[in-house]
Design a protein around this motif. Structure first.
Motif, PDB file in Angstrom:
ATOM      1  N   TYR A   1       0.934  -1.184   0.001  1.00 25.60           N
ATOM      2  CA  TYR A   1      -0.072  -0.058   0.004  1.00 25.60           C
ATOM      3  C   TYR A   1       0.831   1.503  -0.006  1.00 25.60           C
ATOM      4  O   TYR A   1       0.329   2.231  -0.718  1.00 25.60           O
ATOM      5  N   VAL A   2       2.103   1.391   0.928  1.00 22.48           N
ATOM      6  CA  VAL A   2       2.566   2.561   0.719  1.00 22.48           C
ATOM      7  C   VAL A   2       3.385   2.703  -0.538  1.00 22.48           C
ATOM      8  O   VAL A   2       3.498   4.018  -1.112  1.00 22.48           O
ATOM      9  N   ASP A   3       3.819   1.871  -1.311  1.00 19.49           N
ATOM     10  CA  ASP A   3       4.614   1.824  -2.400  1.00 19.49           C
ATOM     11  C   ASP A   3       3.537   2.138  -3.713  1.00 19.49           C
ATOM     12  O   ASP A   3       3.922   3.160  -4.442  1.00 19.49           O
ATOM     13  N   TYR A   4       2.245   1.697  -3.156  1.00 14.73           N
ATOM     14  CA  TYR A   4       1.206   2.323  -4.375  1.00 14.73           C
ATOM     15  C   TYR A   4       0.841   3.734  -4.257  1.00 14.73           C
ATOM     16  O   TYR A   4       0.648   4.243  -5.145  1.00 14.73           O
ATOM     17  N   ILE A   5       0.708   4.236  -2.767  1.00 11.29           N
ATOM     18  CA  ILE A   5       0.652   5.616  -2.630  1.00 11.29           C
ATOM     19  C   ILE A   5       1.640   6.261  -3.348  1.00 11.29           C
ATOM     20  O   ILE A   5       1.396   7.457  -4.112  1.00 11.29           O
ATOM     21  N   ASN A   6       2.857   6.179  -3.220  1.00 14.75           N
ATOM     22  CA  ASN A   6       3.987   6.904  -3.666  1.00 14.75           C
ATOM     23  C   ASN A   6       3.930   6.594  -5.163  1.00 14.75           C
ATOM     24  O   ASN A   6       4.350   7.856  -5.700  1.00 14.75           O
ATOM     25  N   TYR A   7       3.747   5.689  -5.677  1.00 16.44           N
ATOM     26  CA  TYR A   7       4.010   5.267  -6.921  1.00 16.44           C
ATOM     27  C   TYR A   7       3.157   6.187  -7.676  1.00 16.44           C
ATOM     28  O   TYR A   7       3.419   6.909  -8.794  1.00 16.44           O
ATOM     29  N   CYS A   8       1.785   6.027  -7.330  1.00 20.47           N
ATOM     30  CA  CYS A   8       0.802   6.871  -7.927  1.00 20.47           C
ATOM     31  C   CYS A   8       0.921   8.486  -8.124  1.00 20.47           C
ATOM     32  O   CYS A   8       0.697   9.114  -8.983  1.00 20.47           O
ATOM     33  N   SER A   9       1.281   8.876  -6.832  1.00 21.27           N
ATOM     34  CA  SER A   9       1.341  10.250  -6.421  1.00 21.27           C
ATOM     35  C   SER A   9       2.583  10.848  -7.156  1.00 21.27           C
ATOM     36  O   SER A   9       2.522  12.059  -7.752  1.00 21.27           O
ATOM     37  N   LYS A  10       3.640  10.200  -7.469  1.00 19.74           N
ATOM     38  CA  LYS A  10       5.064  10.845  -8.189  1.00 19.74           C
ATOM     39  C   LYS A  10       4.995  10.555  -9.491  1.00 19.74           C
ATOM     40  O   LYS A  10       5.535  11.355 -10.362  1.00 19.74           O
ATOM     41  N   GLU A  11       4.066   9.397  -9.924  1.00 22.63           N
ATOM     42  CA  GLU A  11       4.006   9.431 -11.526  1.00 22.63           C
ATOM     43  C   GLU A  11       3.019  10.249 -11.985  1.00 22.63           C
ATOM     44  O   GLU A  11       3.160  10.904 -13.201  1.00 22.63           O
ATOM     45  N   VAL A  12       1.900  10.376 -11.257  1.00 22.98           N
ATOM     46  CA  VAL A  12       0.808  11.217 -11.726  1.00 22.98           C
ATOM     47  C   VAL A  12       0.580  12.528 -10.684  1.00 22.98           C
ATOM     48  O   VAL A  12      -0.159  12.365  -9.535  1.00 22.98           O
ATOM     49  N   ASP A  13       1.564  13.374 -10.950  1.00 21.43           N
ATOM     50  CA  ASP A  13       1.728  14.499 -10.104  1.00 21.43           C
ATOM     51  C   ASP A  13       0.659  15.514 -10.130  1.00 21.43           C
ATOM     52  O   ASP A  13       0.451  16.587 -10.631  1.00 21.43           O
ATOM     53  N   THR A  14      -0.214  15.069  -9.124  1.00 22.45           N
ATOM     54  CA  THR A  14      -1.448  16.113  -8.931  1.00 22.45           C
ATOM     55  C   THR A  14      -0.982  16.892  -7.610  1.00 22.45           C
ATOM     56  O   THR A  14      -0.307  16.590  -6.522  1.00 22.45           O
ATOM     57  N   PRO A  15      -1.674  18.058  -7.379  1.00 17.24           N
ATOM     58  CA  PRO A  15      -1.596  18.945  -6.364  1.00 17.24           C
ATOM     59  C   PRO A  15      -1.851  18.393  -5.144  1.00 17.24           C
ATOM     60  O   PRO A  15      -1.357  18.944  -4.003  1.00 17.24           O
ATOM     61  N   PHE A  16      -2.707  17.362  -4.973  1.00 21.47           N
ATOM     62  CA  PHE A  16      -3.026  16.907  -3.462  1.00 21.47           C
ATOM     63  C   PHE A  16      -3.325  15.287  -3.827  1.00 21.47           C
ATOM     64  O   PHE A  16      -3.782  15.262  -5.216  1.00 21.47           O
ATOM     65  N   ILE A  17      -3.278  14.639  -2.807  1.00 16.97           N
ATOM     66  CA  ILE A  17      -3.675  13.134  -3.065  1.00 16.97           C
ATOM     67  C   ILE A  17      -5.193  12.805  -2.295  1.00 16.97           C
ATOM     68  O   ILE A  17      -5.283  13.388  -1.350  1.00 16.97           O
ATOM     69  N   SER A  18      -5.960  11.871  -2.864  1.00 20.17           N
ATOM     70  CA  SER A  18      -7.165  11.524  -2.179  1.00 20.17           C
ATOM     71  C   SER A  18      -7.234   9.975  -2.252  1.00 20.17           C
ATOM     72  O   SER A  18      -6.639   9.494  -3.019  1.00 20.17           O
ATOM     73  N   TYR A  19      -7.841   9.793  -1.241  1.00 15.76           N
ATOM     74  CA  TYR A  19      -8.435   8.217  -1.157  1.00 15.76           C
ATOM     75  C   TYR A  19      -9.610   8.030  -0.550  1.00 15.76           C
ATOM     76  O   TYR A  19     -10.283   9.023   0.014  1.00 15.76           O
ATOM     77  N   ASP A  20     -10.326   6.758  -0.785  1.00 18.16           N
ATOM     78  CA  ASP A  20     -11.580   6.471  -0.080  1.00 18.16           C
ATOM     79  C   ASP A  20     -11.436   5.345   0.541  1.00 18.16           C
ATOM     80  O   ASP A  20     -10.862   4.261   0.149  1.00 18.16           O
TER      81      ASP A  20
END
Length: 414
Positions: free
Chosen positions: A167-186
Motif C-alpha cells: 500500500y505505501v508503495d502504491y501511494i507513492n508510485y501513483c502520487s509521483k508518477e501522476v503528479d497532482t497537487p493533492f492526493i485523495s483516497y476513499d
C-alpha cells in the motif's frame, strides 16, 4: 451566464489569444488552494446532479446542503458544459469529467479552462498500477494546457492493492508518477454499523505519506447505503469527517450526493434519491457541513504535530496517548475510544478530541492551563476555565481547544 461565457470562448478562438487577463491575474495561484486567503473547507459531492437533472435549481439545492464543489458524473461533453454553467450560476465549482476530455484533452481543455465554474479535471477513480502510465500521460497533457486548475486522482484504500503492490508503495508510485497537487483516497469506515478495524490504519498511513510527499490529502465519508454499508446517522458522518480533519485532511468528500443506479450495488437512501427528491440524509449532511465550516479556521492550513488514540484496545496501526498535550494537565476518556490530535497554525495550537464511538456517549475529564480557549460548535471561543472539568461528547462529536504559541513550551511545535 451560458450565452455570455460561450460567446467569449468563440471570440477568443477567432482572435487567437493565448493568455487571458484572468490567467495573468491568477498566475501565482496554487491549484490545490481553492479558496486563497480563506479558511473554507473544500467539500466535494461525488455523483452530484446526474445527467437529465442538471439545472440551476438543483445546483442551488446542492449549495444549500453545504457543498462548494460538485462532481457530476457527466460522460458527455454537452452535459459537462451544462454542469459548469449551472455551478457557476450559483457560485460553486465543478470537477470536470467527460469522455472527450480523456480522448482529446487538446481540444477540450482550452474550451473550459477559463470557465468560472471549473474547479479541476478528473483523471480516474481507484486506479491500479497498470493504469498509471496512461494517466501520467493524460495528466501531463492537461497540465501543459492549464496549470491553474488541479488534476484529481482518487486512490484505492488499504488492502485493495495487496495483489499487485504494497500500500505505501502504491501511494507513492501513483502520487509521483501522476503528479497532482493533492492526493485523495476513499475508505468507508463503517460496516454493519460498526467501525472497521482498518479505518484508522488507513488514515495513519495515508496522512503520513501525504506529509512525506509534502502534499495535502482529501478523504471521504459515506452517505449512500449499499451492501454492508448502512444508512448513515449524523454521528457516523461526524465521526468520519472529524477523524479526517484530526488527521490533517484539507478537503472532504461525500460518496454520494445523488443516488447512483442500483443495478449492481443496490445503492439506496442517498441525500438525493434517483427521482430527485430529498431523503432524510440530505438534512443530516447539511447539518454536518454547516458545523464543519463554522470551525474551518481550526483545520484549514493547519499542520498535524501529533495524533494519538485512547481506549482499552487501540485501532490497528495507531499509537496510544501517553504524554498529555502541553495545554492540559488532565485528559481522561475513562477507557473510551478517542482521537487526540494536536495541530499548529501560525501562532496558534489546537487540541482536537474526537469521540471515536459511533453509538456511545463519552465522558471526557479535561483540565486546561490558564489562557486556553474552547472552540464551540458554532465557531465561537470562550475561556475553557468557564467550564467544569467534565465534558460529555455524543457519538462522533468533537471538542476543540485553542492556545496561543506563547503558552507552549519550545518543544511543542516540533
Amino acid at each position: 451566464m451560458k450565452k455570455i461565457y460561450w460567446a467569449g470562448v468563440l471570440a477568443g478562438i477567432l482572435i487567437g489569444f493565448t493568455c487571458s487577463a484572468a490567467e495573468k491575474a491568477n498566475a501565482s495561484v496554487n491549484p490545490a488552494d481553492l479558496f486563497p486567503g480563506e479558511d473554507t473547507i473544500p467539500i466535494l459531492s461525488w455523483h452530484c446532479i446526474m445527467p437529465g437533472h442538471i439545472s440551476v435549481e438543483h445546483y442551488q439545492e446542492l449549495k444549500d446542503c453545504g457543498f462548494n464543489l460538485s462532481f457530476p458524473h457527466t460522460y458527455s461533453l454537452k452535459d459537462a458544459l451544462k454542469a459548469l454553467d449551472c455551478a457557476a450560476e450559483v457560485g460553486i465549482r465543478t470537477l470536470f469529467m467527460c469522455n472527450e476530455l480523456n480522448q482529446n484533452p487538446e481540444q477540450v481543455v482550452p474550451m473550459v479552462k477559463n470557465h468560472p465554474g471549473l474547479a479541476g479535471y478528473h483523471l480516474q477513480d481507484e486506479p491500479h498500477r497498470d493504469h498509471i502510465p496512461a494517466l501520467k500521460a493524460l495528466n501531463i497533457k492537461i497540465r501543459a494546457l492549464d496549470d491553474k486548475h488541479f488534476t484529481y486522482l482518487n486512490l484505492l484504500p488499504i488492502g485493495a492493492t495487496d495483489s499487485f503492490m504494497p500500500y505505501v508503495d502504491y501511494i507513492n508510485y501513483c502520487s509521483k508518477e501522476v503528479d497532482t497537487p493533492f492526493i485523495s483516497y476513499d475508505h468507508y469506515g463503517i460496516v454493519h454499523n460498526t467501525v472497521r478495524n482498518t479505518y484508522y490504519m488507513n488514515l495513519e498511513v495515508f496522512s503520513q505519506e501525504a506529509r512525506k510527499l509534502n502534499k495535502p490529502f482529501w478523504a471521504f465519508a459515506l452517505t449512500t447505503a449499499h451492501g454492508p454499508y448502512p444508512i448513515p446517522t449524523v454521528a457516523q458522518l461526524k465521526f468520519q469527517m472529524y477523524s479526517n480533519l484530526a488527521y490533517g485532511a484539507q478537503g472532504l468528500q461525500y460518496f454520494t450526493y445523488w443516488n447512483p443506479g442500483t443495478e449492481t450495488w443496490n445503492f439506496h437512501d442517498a441525500p438525493i434519491l434517483q427521482n430527485g427528491k430529498r431523503s432524510a440524509v440530505y438534512d443530516m449532511v447539511r447539518e454536518v457541513n454547516a458545523e464543519l465550516q463554522k470551525r474551518n479556521f481550526v483545520f484549514m492550513r493547519s499542520r498535524v504535530l501529533q495524533v494519538y488514540h485512547t481506549g482499552k484496545q487501540l485501532p490497528p496501526g495507531t499509537r496510544r496517548l501517553q504524554k498529555l498535550p502541553f495545554m492540559v494537565t488532565k485528559l481522561d476518556t475513562h477507557g473510551d475510544d478517542a482521537v487526540v490530535s494536536l495541530l499548529q497554525k501560525a501562532d496558534m495550537f489546537y487540541l482536537v478530541i474526537v469521540n471515536a464511538n459511533i453509538d456511545r456517549t463519552m465522558n471526557l475529564d479535561i483540565k486546561c492551563i490558564e489562557g486556553v480557549e474552547r472552540i464551540r460548535k458554532d465557531g465561537s471561543s470562550v475561556p475553557a476555565s468557564e467550564y467544569s472539568e467534565r465534558m460529555i461528547l455524543g457519538p462522533g462529536e468533537c471538542e476543540v481547544f485553542a492556545a496561543p504559541a506563547n503558552l507552549a513550551p519550545a518543544a511543542a511545535g516540533r
